[in-house]
Design a protein around this motif. Structure first.
Motif, PDB file in Angstrom:
ATOM      1  N   VAL A  28     -35.342-111.295-101.739  1.00  0.00           N
ATOM      2  CA  VAL A  28     -34.358-111.838-100.806  1.00  0.00           C
ATOM      3  C   VAL A  28     -34.674-111.394 -99.389  1.00  0.00           C
ATOM      4  O   VAL A  28     -34.601-112.188 -98.441  1.00  0.00           O
ATOM      5  N   ARG A  29     -35.062-110.128 -99.219  1.00  0.00           N
ATOM      6  CA  ARG A  29     -35.411-109.623 -97.890  1.00  0.00           C
ATOM      7  C   ARG A  29     -36.626-110.356 -97.324  1.00  0.00           C
ATOM      8  O   ARG A  29     -36.648-110.755 -96.147  1.00  0.00           O
ATOM      9  N   LEU A  30     -37.641-110.576 -98.148  1.00  0.00           N
ATOM     10  CA  LEU A  30     -38.840-111.276 -97.682  1.00  0.00           C
ATOM     11  C   LEU A  30     -38.549-112.741 -97.370  1.00  0.00           C
ATOM     12  O   LEU A  30     -39.090-113.296 -96.398  1.00  0.00           O
ATOM     13  N   ALA A  31     -37.705-113.383 -98.158  1.00  0.00           N
ATOM     14  CA  ALA A  31     -37.334-114.776 -97.883  1.00  0.00           C
ATOM     15  C   ALA A  31     -36.566-114.871 -96.566  1.00  0.00           C
ATOM     16  O   ALA A  31     -36.782-115.806 -95.782  1.00  0.00           O
ATOM     17  N   TYR A  32     -35.690-113.913 -96.296  1.00  0.00           N
ATOM     18  CA  TYR A  32     -34.949-113.906 -95.034  1.00  0.00           C
ATOM     19  C   TYR A  32     -35.905-113.745 -93.851  1.00  0.00           C
ATOM     20  O   TYR A  32     -35.775-114.435 -92.840  1.00  0.00           O
ATOM     21  N   GLN A  33     -36.880-112.854 -93.974  1.00  0.00           N
ATOM     22  CA  GLN A  33     -37.850-112.674 -92.897  1.00  0.00           C
ATOM     23  C   GLN A  33     -38.672-113.944 -92.682  1.00  0.00           C
ATOM     24  O   GLN A  33     -38.962-114.317 -91.539  1.00  0.00           O
ATOM     25  N   MET A  34     -39.039-114.621 -93.767  1.00  0.00           N
ATOM     26  CA  MET A  34     -39.819-115.847 -93.646  1.00  0.00           C
ATOM     27  C   MET A  34     -39.009-116.932 -92.939  1.00  0.00           C
ATOM     28  O   MET A  34     -39.536-117.650 -92.079  1.00  0.00           O
ATOM     29  N   ILE A  35     -37.725-117.048 -93.277  1.00  0.00           N
ATOM     30  CA  ILE A  35     -36.879-118.049 -92.625  1.00  0.00           C
ATOM     31  C   ILE A  35     -36.718-117.722 -91.141  1.00  0.00           C
ATOM     32  O   ILE A  35     -36.766-118.607 -90.287  1.00  0.00           O
ATOM     33  N   CYS A  36     -36.557-116.448 -90.813  1.00  0.00           N
ATOM     34  CA  CYS A  36     -36.430-116.045 -89.415  1.00  0.00           C
ATOM     35  C   CYS A  36     -37.688-116.396 -88.635  1.00  0.00           C
ATOM     36  O   CYS A  36     -37.625-116.845 -87.486  1.00  0.00           O
ATOM     37  N   VAL A  37     -38.845-116.202 -89.240  1.00  0.00           N
ATOM     38  CA  VAL A  37     -40.103-116.524 -88.570  1.00  0.00           C
ATOM     39  C   VAL A  37     -40.224-118.032 -88.373  1.00  0.00           C
ATOM     40  O   VAL A  37     -40.613-118.502 -87.305  1.00  0.00           O
ATOM     41  N   LEU A  38     -39.867-118.820 -89.382  1.00  0.00           N
ATOM     42  CA  LEU A  38     -39.965-120.264 -89.271  1.00  0.00           C
ATOM     43  C   LEU A  38     -39.001-120.836 -88.229  1.00  0.00           C
ATOM     44  O   LEU A  38     -39.329-121.776 -87.528  1.00  0.00           O
ATOM     45  N   VAL A  39     -37.812-120.241 -88.144  1.00  0.00           N
ATOM     46  CA  VAL A  39     -36.836-120.727 -87.157  1.00  0.00           C
ATOM     47  C   VAL A  39     -37.218-120.276 -85.753  1.00  0.00           C
ATOM     48  O   VAL A  39     -37.102-121.021 -84.788  1.00  0.00           O
ATOM     49  N   GLY A  40     -37.723-119.057 -85.628  1.00  0.00           N
ATOM     50  CA  GLY A  40     -38.052-118.532 -84.307  1.00  0.00           C
ATOM     51  C   GLY A  40     -39.420-118.918 -83.790  1.00  0.00           C
ATOM     52  O   GLY A  40     -39.736-118.684 -82.622  1.00  0.00           O
ATOM     53  N   TRP A  41     -40.253-119.517 -84.637  1.00  0.00           N
ATOM     54  CA  TRP A  41     -41.623-119.848 -84.248  1.00  0.00           C
ATOM     55  C   TRP A  41     -41.690-120.759 -83.022  1.00  0.00           C
ATOM     56  O   TRP A  41     -42.475-120.498 -82.106  1.00  0.00           O
ATOM     57  N   PRO A  42     -40.895-121.827 -82.914  1.00  0.00           N
ATOM     58  CA  PRO A  42     -41.010-122.706 -81.727  1.00  0.00           C
ATOM     59  C   PRO A  42     -40.596-122.008 -80.430  1.00  0.00           C
ATOM     60  O   PRO A  42     -40.986-122.450 -79.348  1.00  0.00           O
ATOM     61  N   LEU A  43     -39.829-120.959 -80.539  1.00  0.00           N
ATOM     62  CA  LEU A  43     -39.338-120.298 -79.336  1.00  0.00           C
ATOM     63  C   LEU A  43     -40.292-119.238 -78.814  1.00  0.00           C
ATOM     64  O   LEU A  43     -40.042-118.662 -77.763  1.00  0.00           O
ATOM     65  N   MET A  44     -41.365-118.953 -79.560  1.00  0.00           N
ATOM     66  CA  MET A  44     -42.286-117.904 -79.137  1.00  0.00           C
ATOM     67  C   MET A  44     -43.266-118.403 -78.094  1.00  0.00           C
ATOM     68  O   MET A  44     -43.650-119.484 -77.996  1.00  0.00           O
TER      69      MET A  44
END
Length: 44
Positions: A28-44
């Motif tokens: 669950v922790r790794l899935a949350y981190q993956m979702i955060c990366v996918l959502v934040g990727w365009p903003l980087m």
């Protein structure tokens, strides 16, 4: 004889339950981190 069966069942299921709780929280922790990366990727 029933007591022996009960002890053997507990000896088999308790370690599996502990491992699934530990690995489940890690997944669950790794899935949350993956979702955060996918959502934040365009903003980087």
């Amino acid at each position: 004889m029933a007591t022996l069966d009960y002890v053997l069942i507990l000896g088999a299921t308790l370690p599996m339950a502990g491992a699934s709780i530990y690995l489940g929280s890690k997944i669950v922790r790794l899935a949350y981190q993956m979702i955060c990366v996918l959502v934040g990727w365009p903003l980087m």
